[in-house]
Design a protein around this motif. Structure first.
Motif, PDB file in Angstrom:
ATOM      1  N   GLN A  16       0.824  -1.206   0.000  1.00 51.88           N
ATOM      2  CA  GLN A  16       0.000   0.000   0.000  1.00 51.88           C
ATOM      3  C   GLN A  16       0.861   1.259   0.000  1.00 51.88           C
ATOM      4  O   GLN A  16       0.526   2.250  -0.661  1.00 51.88           O
ATOM      5  N   ALA A  17       1.974   1.219   0.729  1.00 52.40           N
ATOM      6  CA  ALA A  17       2.874   2.373   0.774  1.00 52.40           C
ATOM      7  C   ALA A  17       3.455   2.663  -0.606  1.00 52.40           C
ATOM      8  O   ALA A  17       3.505   3.810  -1.047  1.00 52.40           O
ATOM      9  N   VAL A  18       3.894   1.617  -1.289  1.00 56.22           N
ATOM     10  CA  VAL A  18       4.445   1.780  -2.640  1.00 56.22           C
ATOM     11  C   VAL A  18       3.396   2.350  -3.579  1.00 56.22           C
ATOM     12  O   VAL A  18       3.671   3.236  -4.402  1.00 56.22           O
ATOM     13  N   GLN A  19       2.157   1.855  -3.463  1.00 55.23           N
ATOM     14  CA  GLN A  19       1.078   2.340  -4.319  1.00 55.23           C
ATOM     15  C   GLN A  19       0.818   3.831  -4.085  1.00 55.23           C
ATOM     16  O   GLN A  19       0.694   4.606  -5.034  1.00 55.23           O
ATOM     17  N   LYS A  20       0.733   4.237  -2.806  1.00 55.74           N
ATOM     18  CA  LYS A  20       0.525   5.648  -2.493  1.00 55.74           C
ATOM     19  C   LYS A  20       1.703   6.500  -2.956  1.00 55.74           C
ATOM     20  O   LYS A  20       1.533   7.631  -3.414  1.00 55.74           O
ATOM     21  N   ASP A  21       2.899   5.934  -2.845  1.00 52.83           N
ATOM     22  CA  ASP A  21       4.102   6.633  -3.290  1.00 52.83           C
ATOM     23  C   ASP A  21       4.031   6.884  -4.798  1.00 52.83           C
ATOM     24  O   ASP A  21       4.326   7.984  -5.282  1.00 52.83           O
ATOM     25  N   GLN A  22       3.628   5.876  -5.557  1.00 50.61           N
ATOM     26  CA  GLN A  22       3.502   6.013  -7.008  1.00 50.61           C
ATOM     27  C   GLN A  22       2.409   7.004  -7.404  1.00 50.61           C
ATOM     28  O   GLN A  22       2.504   7.668  -8.429  1.00 50.61           O
ATOM     29  N   GLU A  23       1.381   7.102  -6.556  1.00 56.04           N
ATOM     30  CA  GLU A  23       0.285   8.037  -6.837  1.00 56.04           C
ATOM     31  C   GLU A  23       0.636   9.465  -6.446  1.00 56.04           C
ATOM     32  O   GLU A  23      -0.136  10.385  -6.699  1.00 56.04           O
TER      33      GLU A  23
END
Length: 443
Positions: free
Chosen positions: A261-268
């Motif tokens: 989830q952290a990686v996803q938010k980072d990419q967003e």
């Protein structure tokens, strides 16, 4: 030294004060260490006359008592926590159950069954940010899941049917107790609430399926978990392995999923959310360093920690810069609003409190004081906003309230991360302590 019959006992090095609770064999007192730190602790005082000789192995005692000095849990026990709130939202119960599951997993891996799980034996570290602490191992046994016992142990309300009916049971009775605790947290009373022991025993011995109340409405995962835990037949009850991996909580707390989830938010591009998720994941990975004995797996965890700390450092700088920019943007509107509030002493006073919050936030270590000031200011401003007639001042006041609420939420997250329970001793040895602490502390 022994104590008198009317007051707390005396123990060298400590000042025993108020009684926190008592049971059949022991009384727990709040106490202060006499040394300079005045550390607050809880001391369990066990009367020697209540124990047999075998119970005294590896303990220190005086002529009358045995003293166990423990961590002081300011939040009381889970029973009181539930009682004062009547019921707990599923979101809160989910977090508590995850913490309880982590404790039971630690015990299960060492073939230890607690055998007296109940809300009164689950302590809260504090009321502000409670962490559960499993207590009272007086009935615990070293046993594998299928080592059968027949001695009646525990508290009837939380006692598994096989313990009551067959007087023969194994470690799976702990899973039933967890189900009763979860049921009580969600619905305000245990499934077999009764006015007498006879009525309670009759309900426990019954073969009827336990029905879940329709209100409050629970998620399908939570309903499934409750039904599997409260299965009367231990052979059909959820296994320990399935319990620890159940989606009723793992989808929000599994450290690997938190990283995803952290990686996803980072990419967003949502740096604040990504930073928060990385720090929550580290809150799981870091303690694992302390207990992992396999060298290869421990090195793998260390590599992950270093990787997440590195990215958290970068995100922290981004979030800090972004928040400073937002603060500057809102400053000009705030000045104009203050000019328009000269004829409104109450509004002007509330805005001054908000200004004090901003100033306090910029001080080192002033986050909690700043948050208190923000909340006080917002309490006034929201009331004033509700009574403000349409116009330019109302628009500016609405914008100011939104900005202050955003600042307050930001501070809450900052404080929450700063108060995370890192395993400092292990981290210091691994050379990671300072980097983890600083990465999850926004400046």
């Amino acid at each position: 030294m022994a104590g008198s019959s009317w007051g707390p006992p005396r123990l060298e090095g400590f000042i025993l004060t108020e009684r926190l609770g008592s049971g059949t064999y022991a009384t727990v007192y709040k106490a202060y260490a006499k040394k300079d730190t005045r550390e607050v602790v809880a001391i369990k005082c066990v009367a020697k006359k209540s124990l047999n000789k075998a119970s005294l192995k590896d303990f220190q005692w005086d002529s009358d008592n045995i003293y166990l000095i423990m961590e002081f849990c300011a939040g009381g026990d889970l029973s009181r926590f539930i009682r004062t709130r009547r019921i707990l939202p599923e979101k809160v119960a989910r977090v508590f159950m995850q913490q309880l599951a982590s404790a039971l997993q630690f015990l299960h891996e060492r073939n230890i069954a607690h055998l007296d799980l109940k809300p009164q034996n689950i302590l809260l570290s504090s009321l502000e940010k409670p962490h559960l602490k499993l207590a009272d191992f007086g009935f615990s046994q070293h046993m594998s899941p299928w080592d059968e016992k027949h001695v009646l142990r525990g508290s009837p309300l939380y006692m598994a049917p096989e313990m009551v009916c067959q007087r023969q049971y194994d470690a799976r009775v702990d899973l039933w107790s967890v189900g009763v605790i979860l049921y009580e947290a969600l619905f305000g009373q245990p499934p077999f609430a009764s006015r007498s022991f006879t009525e309670l025993e009759e309900k426990i011995r019954s073969n009827r399926v336990i029905e879940l109340p329709l209100r409050p409405q629970l998620s399908p995962d939570c309903q499934d978990l409750l039904r599997q835990l409260l299965e009367r037949d231990p052979g059909r009850r959820i296994s320990f392995q399935d319990f620890f991996a159940h989606p009723g909580w793992t989808w929000t707390t599994c450290p690997t999923i938190l990283v995803v989830q952290a990686v996803q938010k980072d990419q967003e591009g949502d740096a604040a959310a990504a930073l928060s998720l990385y720090c929550k994941a580290l809150d799981f990975f870091v303690p694992a360093l302390r207990y992992e004995v396999d060298t290869q797996r421990k090195e793998a965890i260390k590599a992950k920690v270093r990787q997440y700390v590195s990215r958290a450092e970068e995100l922290k700088a981004i979030v800090s810069s972004s928040n400073q920019a937002l603060l500057r943007q809102g400053a000009s509107a705030g000045v104009l609003l203050r000019e328009m509030a000269r004829d409104k002493p109450r509004l002007l006073a509330a805005l001054e409190v908000a200004s004090a919050a901003v100033a306090k936030e910029e001080e080192a270590g002033g986050e909690q004081d700043a948050l208190d000031l923000y909340q006080h200011s917002l309490g006034e401003l929201l009331l004033l906003l509700a009574g403000e007639p349409p116009g330019r001042r109302r628009e500016l006041l609405h914008t100011e309230v939104q900005n202050l609420m955003a600042r307050a939420e930001y501070l809450k997250e900052q404080i929450k991360m700063r108060e995370s329970h890192w395993e400092a001793e292990t981290l210091d040895k691994e050379g990671l302590s300072e980097s983890v602490r600083s990465s999850c502390t926004l400046q």
